[in-house]
Structures are given as structure tokens and as C-alpha cells.
Design a protein around this motif. Structure first.
Motif, PDB file in Angstrom:
ATOM      1  N   GLN A 161       0.819  -1.210   0.000  1.00  0.00           N
ATOM      2  CA  GLN A 161       0.000   0.000   0.000  1.00  0.00           C
ATOM      3  C   GLN A 161       0.854   1.262   0.000  1.00  0.00           C
ATOM      4  O   GLN A 161       0.380   2.327  -0.362  1.00  0.00           O
ATOM      5  CB  GLN A 161      -0.937   0.007   1.209  1.00  0.00           C
ATOM      6  N   GLY A 162       2.116   1.144   0.414  1.00  0.00           N
ATOM      7  CA  GLY A 162       2.949   2.334   0.401  1.00  0.00           C
ATOM      8  C   GLY A 162       4.216   2.275   1.219  1.00  0.00           C
ATOM      9  O   GLY A 162       5.127   3.073   1.018  1.00  0.00           O
ATOM     10  N   ILE A 166       1.510   5.707   8.460  1.00  0.00           N
ATOM     11  CA  ILE A 166       0.865   4.392   8.464  1.00  0.00           C
ATOM     12  C   ILE A 166      -0.658   4.545   8.430  1.00  0.00           C
ATOM     13  O   ILE A 166      -1.363   3.832   7.706  1.00  0.00           O
ATOM     14  CB  ILE A 166       1.285   3.575   9.703  1.00  0.00           C
ATOM     15  N   CYS A 167      -1.181   5.458   9.213  1.00  0.00           N
ATOM     16  CA  CYS A 167      -2.628   5.678   9.239  1.00  0.00           C
ATOM     17  C   CYS A 167      -3.126   6.092   7.864  1.00  0.00           C
ATOM     18  O   CYS A 167      -4.187   5.654   7.407  1.00  0.00           O
ATOM     19  CB  CYS A 167      -2.991   6.745  10.278  1.00  0.00           C
ATOM     20  N   GLN A 168      -2.348   6.936   7.184  1.00  0.00           N
ATOM     21  CA  GLN A 168      -2.743   7.389   5.853  1.00  0.00           C
ATOM     22  C   GLN A 168      -2.754   6.214   4.873  1.00  0.00           C
ATOM     23  O   GLN A 168      -3.670   6.088   4.057  1.00  0.00           O
ATOM     24  CB  GLN A 168      -1.776   8.473   5.358  1.00  0.00           C
ATOM     25  N   LEU A 169      -1.759   5.325   4.978  1.00  0.00           N
ATOM     26  CA  LEU A 169      -1.725   4.156   4.112  1.00  0.00           C
ATOM     27  C   LEU A 169      -2.943   3.269   4.356  1.00  0.00           C
ATOM     28  O   LEU A 169      -3.558   2.761   3.415  1.00  0.00           O
ATOM     29  CB  LEU A 169      -0.450   3.344   4.359  1.00  0.00           C
ATOM     30  N   SER A 170      -3.293   3.074   5.615  1.00  0.00           N
ATOM     31  CA  SER A 170      -4.436   2.224   5.963  1.00  0.00           C
ATOM     32  C   SER A 170      -5.733   2.808   5.406  1.00  0.00           C
ATOM     33  O   SER A 170      -6.597   2.079   4.913  1.00  0.00           O
ATOM     34  CB  SER A 170      -4.533   2.080   7.485  1.00  0.00           C
ATOM     35  N   GLN A 171      -5.872   4.109   5.484  1.00  0.00           N
ATOM     36  CA  GLN A 171      -7.067   4.777   4.961  1.00  0.00           C
ATOM     37  C   GLN A 171      -7.139   4.642   3.443  1.00  0.00           C
ATOM     38  O   GLN A 171      -8.202   4.409   2.882  1.00  0.00           O
ATOM     39  CB  GLN A 171      -7.086   6.227   5.367  1.00  0.00           C
ATOM     40  N   GLN A 180       2.690  13.457  -1.941  1.00  0.00           N
ATOM     41  CA  GLN A 180       1.235  13.498  -1.971  1.00  0.00           C
ATOM     42  C   GLN A 180       0.628  12.935  -0.696  1.00  0.00           C
ATOM     43  O   GLN A 180      -0.345  13.475  -0.163  1.00  0.00           O
ATOM     44  CB  GLN A 180       0.721  12.743  -3.193  1.00  0.00           C
ATOM     45  N   MET A 181       1.206  11.832  -0.203  1.00  0.00           N
ATOM     46  CA  MET A 181       0.691  11.256   1.042  1.00  0.00           C
ATOM     47  C   MET A 181       0.903  12.209   2.211  1.00  0.00           C
ATOM     48  O   MET A 181       0.033  12.382   3.066  1.00  0.00           O
ATOM     49  CB  MET A 181       1.367   9.914   1.309  1.00  0.00           C
ATOM     50  N   LEU A 182       2.075  12.834   2.254  1.00  0.00           N
ATOM     51  CA  LEU A 182       2.349  13.800   3.313  1.00  0.00           C
ATOM     52  C   LEU A 182       1.396  14.985   3.217  1.00  0.00           C
ATOM     53  O   LEU A 182       0.885  15.473   4.226  1.00  0.00           O
ATOM     54  CB  LEU A 182       3.802  14.276   3.230  1.00  0.00           C
ATOM     55  N   GLU A 183       1.143  15.427   2.010  1.00  0.00           N
ATOM     56  CA  GLU A 183       0.243  16.560   1.825  1.00  0.00           C
ATOM     57  C   GLU A 183      -1.168  16.199   2.265  1.00  0.00           C
ATOM     58  O   GLU A 183      -1.886  17.009   2.851  1.00  0.00           O
ATOM     59  CB  GLU A 183       0.239  16.998   0.363  1.00  0.00           C
ATOM     60  N   GLN A 184      -1.575  14.955   2.008  1.00  0.00           N
ATOM     61  CA  GLN A 184      -2.919  14.537   2.379  1.00  0.00           C
ATOM     62  C   GLN A 184      -3.118  14.555   3.886  1.00  0.00           C
ATOM     63  O   GLN A 184      -4.081  15.118   4.383  1.00  0.00           O
ATOM     64  CB  GLN A 184      -3.204  13.133   1.821  1.00  0.00           C
ATOM     65  N   PHE A 185      -2.180  13.905   4.633  1.00  0.00           N
ATOM     66  CA  PHE A 185      -2.431  13.920   6.062  1.00  0.00           C
ATOM     67  C   PHE A 185      -1.970  15.216   6.716  1.00  0.00           C
ATOM     68  O   PHE A 185      -2.251  15.453   7.887  1.00  0.00           O
ATOM     69  CB  PHE A 185      -1.871  12.664   6.769  1.00  0.00           C
ATOM     70  N   GLY A 186      -1.278  16.081   5.943  1.00  0.00           N
ATOM     71  CA  GLY A 186      -0.963  17.418   6.419  1.00  0.00           C
ATOM     72  C   GLY A 186      -2.002  18.432   5.995  1.00  0.00           C
ATOM     73  O   GLY A 186      -1.877  19.624   6.291  1.00  0.00           O
ATOM     74  N   ARG A 187      -3.037  17.947   5.251  1.00  0.00           N
ATOM     75  CA  ARG A 187      -4.138  18.796   4.794  1.00  0.00           C
ATOM     76  C   ARG A 187      -3.633  19.998   4.001  1.00  0.00           C
ATOM     77  O   ARG A 187      -4.191  21.090   4.083  1.00  0.00           O
ATOM     78  CB  ARG A 187      -4.996  19.248   5.979  1.00  0.00           C
ATOM     79  N   LEU A 232       8.475   7.926  -6.968  1.00  0.00           N
ATOM     80  CA  LEU A 232       8.711   7.746  -5.539  1.00  0.00           C
ATOM     81  C   LEU A 232       8.524   9.039  -4.764  1.00  0.00           C
ATOM     82  O   LEU A 232       7.745   9.102  -3.817  1.00  0.00           O
ATOM     83  CB  LEU A 232      10.131   7.206  -5.339  1.00  0.00           C
ATOM     84  N   SER A 233       9.222  10.097  -5.157  1.00  0.00           N
ATOM     85  CA  SER A 233       9.134  11.352  -4.417  1.00  0.00           C
ATOM     86  C   SER A 233       7.739  11.935  -4.477  1.00  0.00           C
ATOM     87  O   SER A 233       7.220  12.451  -3.489  1.00  0.00           O
ATOM     88  CB  SER A 233      10.150  12.360  -4.968  1.00  0.00           C
ATOM     89  N   ASP A 234       7.084  11.846  -5.643  1.00  0.00           N
ATOM     90  CA  ASP A 234       5.747  12.397  -5.785  1.00  0.00           C
ATOM     91  C   ASP A 234       4.746  11.681  -4.895  1.00  0.00           C
ATOM     92  O   ASP A 234       3.885  12.308  -4.277  1.00  0.00           O
ATOM     93  CB  ASP A 234       5.289  12.294  -7.243  1.00  0.00           C
ATOM     94  N   GLN A 235       4.843  10.342  -4.815  1.00  0.00           N
ATOM     95  CA  GLN A 235       3.902   9.592  -3.990  1.00  0.00           C
ATOM     96  C   GLN A 235       4.039   9.968  -2.522  1.00  0.00           C
ATOM     97  O   GLN A 235       3.043  10.200  -1.827  1.00  0.00           O
ATOM     98  CB  GLN A 235       4.140   8.089  -4.158  1.00  0.00           C
ATOM     99  N   LEU A 236       5.285  10.024  -2.040  1.00  0.00           N
ATOM    100  CA  LEU A 236       5.503  10.394  -0.645  1.00  0.00           C
ATOM    101  C   LEU A 236       5.015  11.813  -0.377  1.00  0.00           C
ATOM    102  O   LEU A 236       4.359  12.078   0.635  1.00  0.00           O
ATOM    103  CB  LEU A 236       6.989  10.274  -0.302  1.00  0.00           C
TER     104      LEU A 236
END
Length: 264
Positions: free
Chosen positions: A76-77, A257-262, A192-199, A186-190
Motif C-alpha cells: 500500500q505504500g 501508516i494511518c494514511q496508508l491504511s485509509q 502526496q501522502m504527506l500533503e494529504q495527512f498534512g491537509r 517515488l518522491s511524488d507519492q511520498l
């Protein structure tokens, strides 16, 4: 004569391995053969392709009471934080690679290593890596609950020629597995995930530092990579932690991890 008798199981194992080329039991036969040369606790055969989730080919565990597979969360990530995946995305030499030789400078202090890698893979790991195509890498991971000794690494390096040849021939003979749909880099995925849980509250520099922190780079290493001072890195990291509402690297990893699970 005594030396020849000691090598007899190895030759029997090679015969069985050749019989299973292209078949469903190939990876198990290869793993059992390698386990005669160096003790390890688990093995994972995977195909890495940049911008795609890893394709799991085979998984083995030699624990007395194996737990549930960690592969769903990895795919998942979490693989984005794996030094071997990161190596597979860059130019490298085919052969055996040892975790301490490729990991970031503070990888063993990272929460990814302490909370995931050490538990699910082991304290040490080697991988046979073989580039099949410009963007396709075949990998066999051997995880160990104790550090590999120099003699064990030496034995595995001696046989890497026929191991890689067998892996390549097996891949050619088998029906090609279907890969996952392409994803961003790789860099874009990380990011984006950081941006998502950082709102969306992190600056571009703070996202870079969060991404490199998760990968296990020290402030000094991050500063060198971004061409800024370690003190500036610490300021950005403090601001990043405040914006995300976390206090340290461990809490940052837990949010990841929480973001990956979601998303899963």
C-alpha cells in the motif's frame, strides 16, 4: 572424500532447483538451497517497477509460528521507505546487496526500521537484485533476525552468478505476471501522502524534509542533499512537526501508516 560428502546436499538441491525452473515451486527450491549457505528467517521474491506497487511473487517464513503477512501494508505504500526499492529505482550493479551498504545514514534509528523492518524482515537483510529491463528489477530478499556474518555474506556472493542466472531463466520460462497499474514517482507519492495527512499545510521544503526524515536520513544528510545548513533543516522539521500536530519521528511515521491504511 569427506568434503565431497558435505557438498552432496548442495548438488542434490541444485538438481531440484533446475527441475523447478519456470514452475510454481522454483522460489521455494531456491530459498532452501540458499539456506544451506547462510541462515535466514524469511524470504521474499518480488518484482520492482518504478511508479508501480511491488509485485509479490513468493513469500517464505521459517518461524515456528509465522504471523500474518505484512505484505498488504507494504504494498500500500511502505515500500516507498524501503532502501532496496529505492536502490531498484536507480542505476545499480546486478548481484547481492547488503542492507548496511545501501541504507541511509540513520536508517537503523528510523521508526520504519524499528517498528516495521526489524519486526517483519529482521535486523539484517540481503537481496539478490537483477535488472530484467530498464524499469523492471527482480529481487530475492533474505531477512535475518541476527546480523549476517562476513563469512555468510561471502558464501552468498560466491553463488550469486548461478543464482541470478536461475532467477532470470525462471522469469523467462514462466508466464509473465501482471503488474499493478502505474503510479507516480517515488518522491511524488511520498509528497502526496504527506500533503494529504498534512491537509495541504506543508510548504514544499517541509514536505521534502518530511519525506527524507521518513526514509531515515539524518539532519546532516538532509542538509547535504538539499544544499542547506543542518540548522535550517531543524527549523523546517520543527515547523513541519507543529503543522502536522506530531512531536517526533515516531509520531510522523504513525501518521504515515494511518494514511496508508485509509488509502488501502
Amino acid at each position: 572424500m569427506e568434503g565431497l560428502l558435505r557438498e552432496l546436499p548442495l548438488h542434490h538441491g541444485l538438481a531440484q532447483l533446475f527441475e523447478h525452473l519456470g514452475g510454481a515451486r522454483f522460489w521455494r527450491a531456491l530459498v532452501l538451497q540458499l539456506r544451506q549457505l547462510a541462515p535466514f528467517d524469511n524470504a521474499l521474491a518480488v518484482c520492482f517497477t518504478p511508479r508501480q506497487a511491488p509485485l509479490i511473487l513468493d513469500e517464505s517464513s521459517f518461524d515456528a509460528a509465522p504471523a500474518a503477512s505484512p505484505m498488504p501494508l507494504y504494498c500500500q505504500g511502505l515500500y516507498l521507505l524501503d532502501p532496496f526499492y529505492q536502490l531498484a529505482c536507480e542505476p545499480f550493479t546486478d548481484g547481492l546487496h547488503h542492507l548496511p551498504d545501501i541504507a541511509p545514514d540513520q536508517f537503523q534509528q528510523s521508526t520504519y526500521y524499528l517498528d516495521y523492518h526489524r519486526k517483519e524482515v529482521g535486523v539484517d537483510e540481503v537481496q539478490f537484485l537483477l535488472r530484467l529491463a530498464p524499469e523492471q528489477v527482480l529481487s530475492l530478499s533474505l531477512g535475518s533476525s541476527s546480523p549476517y556474518q562476513a563469512e555468510q555474506i561471502g558464501r552468498l556472493r560466491i553463488v550469486q552468478g548461478w543464482v541470478l542466472a536461475a532467477m532470470k531463466r525462471h522469469w523467462q520460462l514462466q508466464e509473465a505476471p501482471q503488474a499493478s497499474p502505474p503510479r507516480n514517482g517515488l518522491s511524488d507519492q511520498l509528497a502526496q501522502m504527506l500533503e494529504q495527512f498534512g491537509r495541504g499545510c506543508l510548504s514544499e521544503r517541509e514536505s521534502e524534509i518530511a519525506r527524507l526524515t521518513l526514509r531515515g536520513l539524518s539532519s546532516k544528510a538532509i542538509a547535504q542533499q538539499l544544499a542547506i545548513s543542518p540548522e535550517t533543516v531543524k527549523v523546517h522539521r520543527r515547523n513541519m512537526y507543529n503543522k502536522l500536530g506530531v512531536a517526533n519521528h515516531s509520531e510522523l511515521f504513525n501518521r504515515f501508516i494511518c494514511q496508508l491504511s485509509q488509502n488501502g
